[in-house]
Design a protein around this motif. Structure first.
Motif, PDB file in Angstrom:
ATOM      1  N   LEU A  76       0.843  -1.195   0.011  1.00  0.00           N
ATOM      2  CA  LEU A  76       0.039   0.098   0.200  1.00  0.00           C
ATOM      3  C   LEU A  76       0.845   1.172   0.023  1.00  0.00           C
ATOM      4  O   LEU A  76       0.529   2.217  -0.593  1.00  0.00           O
ATOM      5  N   ALA A  77       1.875   1.304   0.714  1.00  0.00           N
ATOM      6  CA  ALA A  77       2.820   2.531   0.901  1.00  0.00           C
ATOM      7  C   ALA A  77       3.518   2.803  -0.516  1.00  0.00           C
ATOM      8  O   ALA A  77       3.383   3.953  -0.988  1.00  0.00           O
ATOM      9  N   ALA A  78       3.887   1.526  -1.061  1.00  0.00           N
ATOM     10  CA  ALA A  78       4.679   1.663  -2.188  1.00  0.00           C
ATOM     11  C   ALA A  78       3.693   2.161  -3.485  1.00  0.00           C
ATOM     12  O   ALA A  78       4.556   2.949  -4.471  1.00  0.00           O
ATOM     13  N   SER A  79       2.430   1.781  -3.294  1.00  0.00           N
ATOM     14  CA  SER A  79       1.663   2.155  -4.433  1.00  0.00           C
ATOM     15  C   SER A  79       1.153   3.447  -4.245  1.00  0.00           C
ATOM     16  O   SER A  79      -0.024   3.897  -5.191  1.00  0.00           O
ATOM     17  N   GLY A  80       1.140   4.280  -3.098  1.00  0.00           N
ATOM     18  CA  GLY A  80       0.191   5.360  -2.641  1.00  0.00           C
ATOM     19  C   GLY A  80       1.135   6.503  -2.688  1.00  0.00           C
ATOM     20  O   GLY A  80       2.425   6.492  -3.216  1.00  0.00           O
ATOM     21  N   PRO A  81       0.508   7.829  -2.596  1.00  0.00           N
ATOM     22  CA  PRO A  81       1.044   8.913  -2.743  1.00  0.00           C
ATOM     23  C   PRO A  81       2.180   9.136  -1.466  1.00  0.00           C
ATOM     24  O   PRO A  81       2.807  10.226  -1.703  1.00  0.00           O
ATOM     25  N   TYR A  82       2.107   8.391  -0.620  1.00  0.00           N
ATOM     26  CA  TYR A  82       3.276   8.585   0.547  1.00  0.00           C
ATOM     27  C   TYR A  82       4.306   7.666   0.175  1.00  0.00           C
ATOM     28  O   TYR A  82       5.012   7.543   1.531  1.00  0.00           O
ATOM     29  N   ALA A  83       4.637   7.052  -0.899  1.00  0.00           N
ATOM     30  CA  ALA A  83       5.517   6.189  -1.081  1.00  0.00           C
ATOM     31  C   ALA A  83       7.103   6.977  -0.636  1.00  0.00           C
ATOM     32  O   ALA A  83       7.134   8.145  -1.135  1.00  0.00           O
ATOM     33  N   GLY A  84       7.828   6.331   0.158  1.00  0.00           N
ATOM     34  CA  GLY A  84       9.145   7.125   0.512  1.00  0.00           C
ATOM     35  C   GLY A  84       9.896   6.133   1.108  1.00  0.00           C
ATOM     36  O   GLY A  84       9.532   5.018   1.523  1.00  0.00           O
ATOM     37  N   VAL A  85      11.124   6.472   1.529  1.00  0.00           N
ATOM     38  CA  VAL A  85      12.059   5.646   2.274  1.00  0.00           C
ATOM     39  C   VAL A  85      11.609   5.110   3.547  1.00  0.00           C
ATOM     40  O   VAL A  85      11.428   3.996   3.879  1.00  0.00           O
ATOM     41  N   VAL A  86      10.938   5.956   4.533  1.00  0.00           N
ATOM     42  CA  VAL A  86      10.438   5.509   5.784  1.00  0.00           C
ATOM     43  C   VAL A  86       9.282   4.543   5.714  1.00  0.00           C
ATOM     44  O   VAL A  86       9.247   3.532   6.406  1.00  0.00           O
ATOM     45  N   THR A  87       8.306   4.893   4.625  1.00  0.00           N
ATOM     46  CA  THR A  87       7.132   4.215   4.541  1.00  0.00           C
ATOM     47  C   THR A  87       7.468   2.747   3.904  1.00  0.00           C
ATOM     48  O   THR A  87       6.596   1.913   4.338  1.00  0.00           O
ATOM     49  N   ILE A  88       8.536   2.670   3.189  1.00  0.00           N
ATOM     50  CA  ILE A  88       8.989   1.461   2.751  1.00  0.00           C
ATOM     51  C   ILE A  88       9.715   0.650   3.753  1.00  0.00           C
ATOM     52  O   ILE A  88       9.573  -0.656   3.919  1.00  0.00           O
ATOM     53  N   VAL A  89      10.634   1.295   4.226  1.00  0.00           N
ATOM     54  CA  VAL A  89      11.676   0.589   5.393  1.00  0.00           C
ATOM     55  C   VAL A  89      10.803   0.092   6.431  1.00  0.00           C
ATOM     56  O   VAL A  89      11.380  -1.144   6.894  1.00  0.00           O
ATOM     57  N   ALA A  90       9.986   0.870   7.033  1.00  0.00           N
ATOM     58  CA  ALA A  90       9.258   0.410   8.226  1.00  0.00           C
ATOM     59  C   ALA A  90       8.649  -1.028   8.167  1.00  0.00           C
ATOM     60  O   ALA A  90       9.039  -1.806   8.857  1.00  0.00           O
ATOM     61  N   PRO A  91       7.607  -1.182   7.063  1.00  0.00           N
ATOM     62  CA  PRO A  91       7.055  -2.238   7.158  1.00  0.00           C
ATOM     63  C   PRO A  91       8.238  -3.590   6.428  1.00  0.00           C
ATOM     64  O   PRO A  91       7.977  -4.640   7.145  1.00  0.00           O
ATOM     65  N   MET A  92       9.183  -3.006   5.965  1.00  0.00           N
ATOM     66  CA  MET A  92      10.378  -4.004   5.621  1.00  0.00           C
ATOM     67  C   MET A  92      11.056  -4.634   6.845  1.00  0.00           C
ATOM     68  O   MET A  92      11.526  -5.935   6.718  1.00  0.00           O
ATOM     69  N   MET A  93      11.132  -3.752   7.694  1.00  0.00           N
ATOM     70  CA  MET A  93      12.012  -4.140   9.053  1.00  0.00           C
ATOM     71  C   MET A  93      10.926  -5.070   9.781  1.00  0.00           C
ATOM     72  O   MET A  93      11.416  -6.053  10.551  1.00  0.00           O
ATOM     73  N   VAL A  94       9.575  -4.936   9.824  1.00  0.00           N
ATOM     74  CA  VAL A  94       8.774  -5.845  10.404  1.00  0.00           C
ATOM     75  C   VAL A  94       8.734  -7.210   9.560  1.00  0.00           C
ATOM     76  O   VAL A  94       8.885  -8.175  10.427  1.00  0.00           O
ATOM     77  N   ILE A  95       8.642  -7.268   8.489  1.00  0.00           N
ATOM     78  CA  ILE A  95       8.968  -8.310   7.535  1.00  0.00           C
ATOM     79  C   ILE A  95      10.360  -9.187   7.854  1.00  0.00           C
ATOM     80  O   ILE A  95      10.046 -10.358   8.221  1.00  0.00           O
ATOM     81  N   SER A  96      11.330  -8.376   8.220  1.00  0.00           N
ATOM     82  CA  SER A  96      12.701  -9.015   8.258  1.00  0.00           C
ATOM     83  C   SER A  96      12.528  -9.457   9.811  1.00  0.00           C
ATOM     84  O   SER A  96      13.283 -10.856   9.861  1.00  0.00           O
ATOM     85  N   CYS A  97      11.937  -8.964  10.761  1.00  0.00           N
ATOM     86  CA  CYS A  97      12.098  -9.258  11.897  1.00  0.00           C
ATOM     87  C   CYS A  97      11.370 -10.559  12.078  1.00  0.00           C
ATOM     88  O   CYS A  97      11.621 -11.714  12.665  1.00  0.00           O
ATOM     89  N   SER A  98       9.995 -10.637  11.499  1.00  0.00           N
ATOM     90  CA  SER A  98       9.335 -11.810  11.267  1.00  0.00           C
ATOM     91  C   SER A  98      10.043 -13.048  10.648  1.00  0.00           C
ATOM     92  O   SER A  98       9.890 -14.146  11.254  1.00  0.00           O
ATOM     93  N   MET A  99      10.940 -12.729   9.749  1.00  0.00           N
ATOM     94  CA  MET A  99      11.646 -14.011   9.207  1.00  0.00           C
ATOM     95  C   MET A  99      12.326 -14.594  10.117  1.00  0.00           C
ATOM     96  O   MET A  99      13.026 -15.694  10.074  1.00  0.00           O
ATOM     97  N   GLY A 100      12.900 -13.770  10.929  1.00  0.00           N
ATOM     98  CA  GLY A 100      14.011 -14.250  12.102  1.00  0.00           C
ATOM     99  C   GLY A 100      13.372 -15.163  12.725  1.00  0.00           C
ATOM    100  O   GLY A 100      14.047 -16.247  13.253  1.00  0.00           O
ATOM    101  N   PHE A 101      11.998 -15.205  13.045  1.00  0.00           N
ATOM    102  CA  PHE A 101      11.408 -16.321  13.897  1.00  0.00           C
ATOM    103  C   PHE A 101      10.827 -17.370  12.833  1.00  0.00           C
ATOM    104  O   PHE A 101      10.941 -18.463  12.939  1.00  0.00           O
TER     105      PHE A 101
END
Length: 208
Positions: free
Chosen positions: A105-130
């Motif tokens: 949603l972030a990458a496809s919307g008007p607020y796409a940017g470094v923070v809005t992409i990195v934040a959910p990617m950190m959630v994904i990466s953390c989850s993959m650690g489990f």
């Protein structure tokens, strides 16, 4: 020697694939690797090419994302004996799917940017650690006498899915972050769906 004969190997692989515990965890992990390779192959073009970050800045972002994976992996080792693997994986894969949808949603919307992409990617990466330690251990647990075969098949499958994910990301890149975001979101949702639809609710003996 017999174990590495082509026909015997194919029969062993077919046997493993038919096992729902093995297939559920393995193919869920395959979609996660497709997601990971999508980010690895598209990330430099998005963050450096589109958002104008210096390579060193992108390196710091990648390190920060990877560090969440390392921390989560360490936590998994400490809690795995108290919390069943299915519960760990089920909770983490839900977080992964949520992060993937948020990133799409972030990458496809008007607020796409470094923070809005990195934040959910950190959630994904953390989850993959489990997810990753649990997936490997639980997929192979019911097959102790076929551990080598199971490990080889998992490695081949995740490598194939990863390579395909990276290639598709390169083909779909259109100069924006949207293809990367949509593909990551899709793979995360497919990983979640595969786990919940394929793996049996009652774990096989030895899987916890």
């Amino acid at each position: 020697v017999n174990a590495i004969q082509p026909l015997r190997m194919l029969r062993s692989f077919a046997y493993l694939i038919r096992n729902r515990t093995f297939s559920g965890y393995t193919f869920s992990l395959c979609f996660l690797f497709a997601m990971l390779y999508t980010f690895i192959s598209s990330g430099p073009f998005v963050f450096i090419g589109i958002y104008g970050l210096a390579p060193q800045e992108f390196g710091l972002i990648f390190t920060a994302i990877a560090s969440t994976f390392i921390v989560a992996s360490l936590i998994t080792g400490r809690i795995s004996h108290r919390v069943g693997p299915r519960r760990i994986y089920g909770t983490a894969i839900l977080a992964t799917a949520a992060g993937g949808v948020a990133l799409a949603l972030a990458a496809s919307g008007p607020y796409a940017g470094v923070v809005t992409i990195v934040a959910p990617m950190m959630v994904i990466s953390c989850s993959m650690g489990f997810l990753m330690p649990v997936a490997f251990a639980t997929a192979m647990a019911p097959h102790p006498r076929m551990a080598g075969m199971a490990s080889a098949l998992i490695g081949a499958l995740i490598s194939g899915f990863g390579a395909a994910g990276g290639a598709l990301a390169g083909w779909a890149f259109d100069g924006s972050a949207m293809p990367m975001g949509l593909l990551i979101g899709l793979y995360c949702v497919l990983a979640m769906a595969t786990f919940f639809l394929v793996t049996p609710r009652s774990p096989a003996p030895g899987t916890g």
